[in-house]
Motif scaffolding. Sequence first.
Motif, short mmCIF file in Angstrom:
data_model
loop_
_atom_site.label_atom_id
_atom_site.label_comp_id
_atom_site.label_asym_id
_atom_site.label_seq_id
_atom_site.Cartn_x
_atom_site.Cartn_y
_atom_site.Cartn_z
N UNK A 167 0.96 -1.27 0.00
CA UNK A 167 0.18 -0.38 -0.40
C UNK A 167 0.78 1.33 -0.08
N UNK A 168 0.46 2.11 -0.71
CA UNK A 168 1.03 3.48 -0.73
C UNK A 168 1.62 4.10 0.29
N UNK A 169 0.30 4.30 1.43
CA UNK A 169 0.61 4.39 2.60
C UNK A 169 1.98 4.91 3.40
N UNK A 170 1.80 3.30 3.50
CA UNK A 170 3.76 2.60 3.74
C UNK A 170 4.54 3.47 3.52
N UNK A 171 4.19 3.41 2.27
CA UNK A 171 6.18 4.54 1.74
C UNK A 171 5.74 5.81 2.20
N UNK A 172 4.21 6.46 1.36
CA UNK A 172 4.56 8.12 2.24
C UNK A 172 4.43 7.67 3.74
N UNK A 173 4.04 7.06 4.57
CA UNK A 173 4.79 7.20 6.04
C UNK A 173 5.79 7.66 6.46
N UNK A 174 6.53 6.12 6.07
CA UNK A 174 8.00 6.60 5.58
C UNK A 174 8.88 7.29 4.95
N UNK A 175 8.31 8.07 3.41
CA UNK A 175 9.04 8.83 3.79
C UNK A 175 8.90 10.39 4.41
N UNK A 176 7.72 10.73 5.16
CA UNK A 176 6.87 11.48 6.03
C UNK A 176 8.34 11.82 7.65
N UNK A 177 8.92 10.38 7.73
CA UNK A 177 9.38 10.79 8.67
C UNK A 177 11.57 10.55 8.39
N UNK A 178 11.04 11.58 6.65
CA UNK A 178 12.55 11.78 6.43
C UNK A 178 13.35 10.92 5.92
N UNK A 179 13.31 9.58 5.81
CA UNK A 179 13.41 7.98 5.36
C UNK A 179 13.96 8.91 3.96
N UNK A 180 15.23 8.68 3.08
CA UNK A 180 15.32 9.01 2.04
C UNK A 180 14.86 8.23 0.97
N UNK A 181 14.50 7.79 -0.64
CA UNK A 181 13.86 6.91 -1.28
C UNK A 181 14.05 5.44 -1.07
N UNK A 182 15.70 5.71 -0.93
CA UNK A 182 16.25 3.96 -0.92
C UNK A 182 15.87 3.14 0.08
N UNK A 186 13.94 0.08 0.29
CA UNK A 186 14.94 -1.36 0.99
C UNK A 186 14.16 -1.82 2.36
N UNK A 187 14.40 -0.83 3.08
CA UNK A 187 13.66 -1.22 4.33
C UNK A 187 12.14 -1.30 4.11
N UNK A 188 11.51 -0.56 3.89
CA UNK A 188 9.74 -1.00 3.77
C UNK A 188 9.65 -1.43 3.03
N UNK A 189 9.79 -1.29 1.70
CA UNK A 189 8.50 -1.80 0.45
C UNK A 189 9.40 -3.32 0.35
N UNK A 190 10.54 -3.60 0.18
CA UNK A 190 10.96 -5.25 0.13
C UNK A 190 10.62 -5.59 1.46
N UNK A 191 10.10 -5.15 2.68
CA UNK A 191 10.03 -5.73 3.27
C UNK A 191 8.71 -6.57 4.21
N UNK A 192 7.97 -4.84 3.22
CA UNK A 192 6.44 -6.05 3.48
C UNK A 192 6.06 -6.74 1.73
#
Lengths: 281, 322
Positions: A167-182, A186-192
């Motif tokens: 789900x896109x919300x996962x990507x958005x939540x991680x990006x909002x915390x300031x995580x760089x795209x990679x 690697x740590x959110x999308x791949x893991x999910x």
Amino acid sequence: MTAHNPITRRRYRRNRIAMVFSIIATGMGLLILAAILGELLWQGVGGLNMKVFTEVTPPPGADGGLSNAIYGSIMLTLVGIAIAAPIGLLAGTYLSEYARGSKIGEAAKFINDVLLSAPSIIVGLFINAILVVPFGTFSAWSGAVALAVIALPVINRTTQDMLALVPNTLREAAAALGAPRWKVLVFIVWRAAKSGILTGMLLAVARISGETAPLLFTSFGNQFWSTNMSQPMANLPVVIYQFAMSPYSEWQRLAWVGALLITAAILFLNILARTLAARSR
Amino acid sequence: MATTDIGVAEQASRRQTRRLKRQDRAFYWLAWGSAALVVALLLGILLSLLWESLPSISTFGLPFLWHERWSPAKHIFGAAAPIYGTLMTSLIAMVIAVPTSFGIAMFLTEICPKPLRRPIGTAIELLAGIPSIIYGLWGFFVLAPIMQHHVQPFLLNTFGDLPVIGFLFSGAPYGIGMLTAGLVLSIMILPFITSVTRDVFETVPVMLRESAYGMGMTTWEVVRRIIIPYTRLGLVGGVMLGLGRALGETMAVTFVIGNSHRIAASLLAPGTTISASIANEFAEADGKLYTSALVELGLILFVISFTVLALAKWLIGRTESY
């Protein structure tokens, strides 16, 4: 309930014919599956003994085993998947995450799908031209690369499909915390998508471990025990092919044993992949 | 002192931002490179096949496509027999596999009791996982003898004397040959077509299906009048996907085709296909021209299957976008 109207009767008759045909078709499909597996078990188990795992492929007419071919198949498959897995994963990530909706991305996905079902013997010809002819010898490396070329589009495709489910919300939540795209990838999308991606890789292993055509002119075969990746290496599919077509009954027996081993391994991998996929859902 | 502290902190934060950006860019290019590699692979295969077949193309030109003679000793090569064999075995396979697959898909989506659906579906899909060499082995040792002793004599006796189609069933029962190869191929592609067909059958909205049943349609009428028209493009796509498989399949065919570079009218006669010729002859081919002719066969196969697969993808893509 009996219909007296002739049109209705005809409709019911047609329906019954279609039903019967459909049931017979399914029965035939299942019967053939049973016939193939039954024959494999019948012929393969009969020839199975310890020598199969401890002795190398015999010369014509002699007694022996398949140890070199089993080792070769495992090595070729492992090296092949080791080459294909990172590239396929990254390519799938690019196509699914960076190139979403772009024209070039769509074209690349299309090309990957074509590659996915390209005739495997052509991959053999290609790798023969770039890795066998220049070095002047068949080699296990070239065989592994040929298998990698077969596995790559499989992994690429499953990665795309699995990442699309995150789900896109996962990507958005991680990006909002300031995580760089990679790091998001690697740590959110791949893991999910981990179990889905793993399923894809297992299926790719299953696919390449039975491939014969790409190995005929790359890894070729080797009558002796060899662990040298720069030399021709025996492998189960090619041994099955050569031994089955031979007139020697001992070779034919070993071909059936090899076929049983490969099919058992592949069915196991398929079932494992399925349970993994079912659990992740 | 306080000002420098802020300076140091700010510098550190900037450095970190720069590093993250660098990592981000590196990851992007790594992913881009991997995707580009896949595209390059297809182009590389095409170019390499073209390059390797140049000697043959320049020697034989276009007539390569319709000349039947294949004589390595005299350096004369023509692709007509393998091309014919590839198309004919695939045609036989499609004629058998397509209706059977539709029947199975219909059974799985419309008739089968719910608890049996998954196990039977899984069993059919496992059939797809079995490598092609196993089909070849089975075809060679099990199917070919059955064909030789039972099926082919029956065909010869029953159809051999008929006026129009008799020539298709003439000659001796060898066991191996075009018909046997087509049969093994049909078994191989059956699960592919079945699983695509079942998937597209399931895209039909339940509402549509239930309304049709509600109007008193029989199951066959629902399939024939509602489901097939609704999923037409996807079905054709699935069939083409199976055809793509059949055209390029090597091992299952090589075992049972007989490897003869002659076009025989009879379906029972041995023949060859493009992939079987390559598999049988490439490793032993001596001389540049021989190798090159075999690679040109590969190029032809690639072009044929590329066209079929591209068409299949396009058609399946159009159903998905409904």
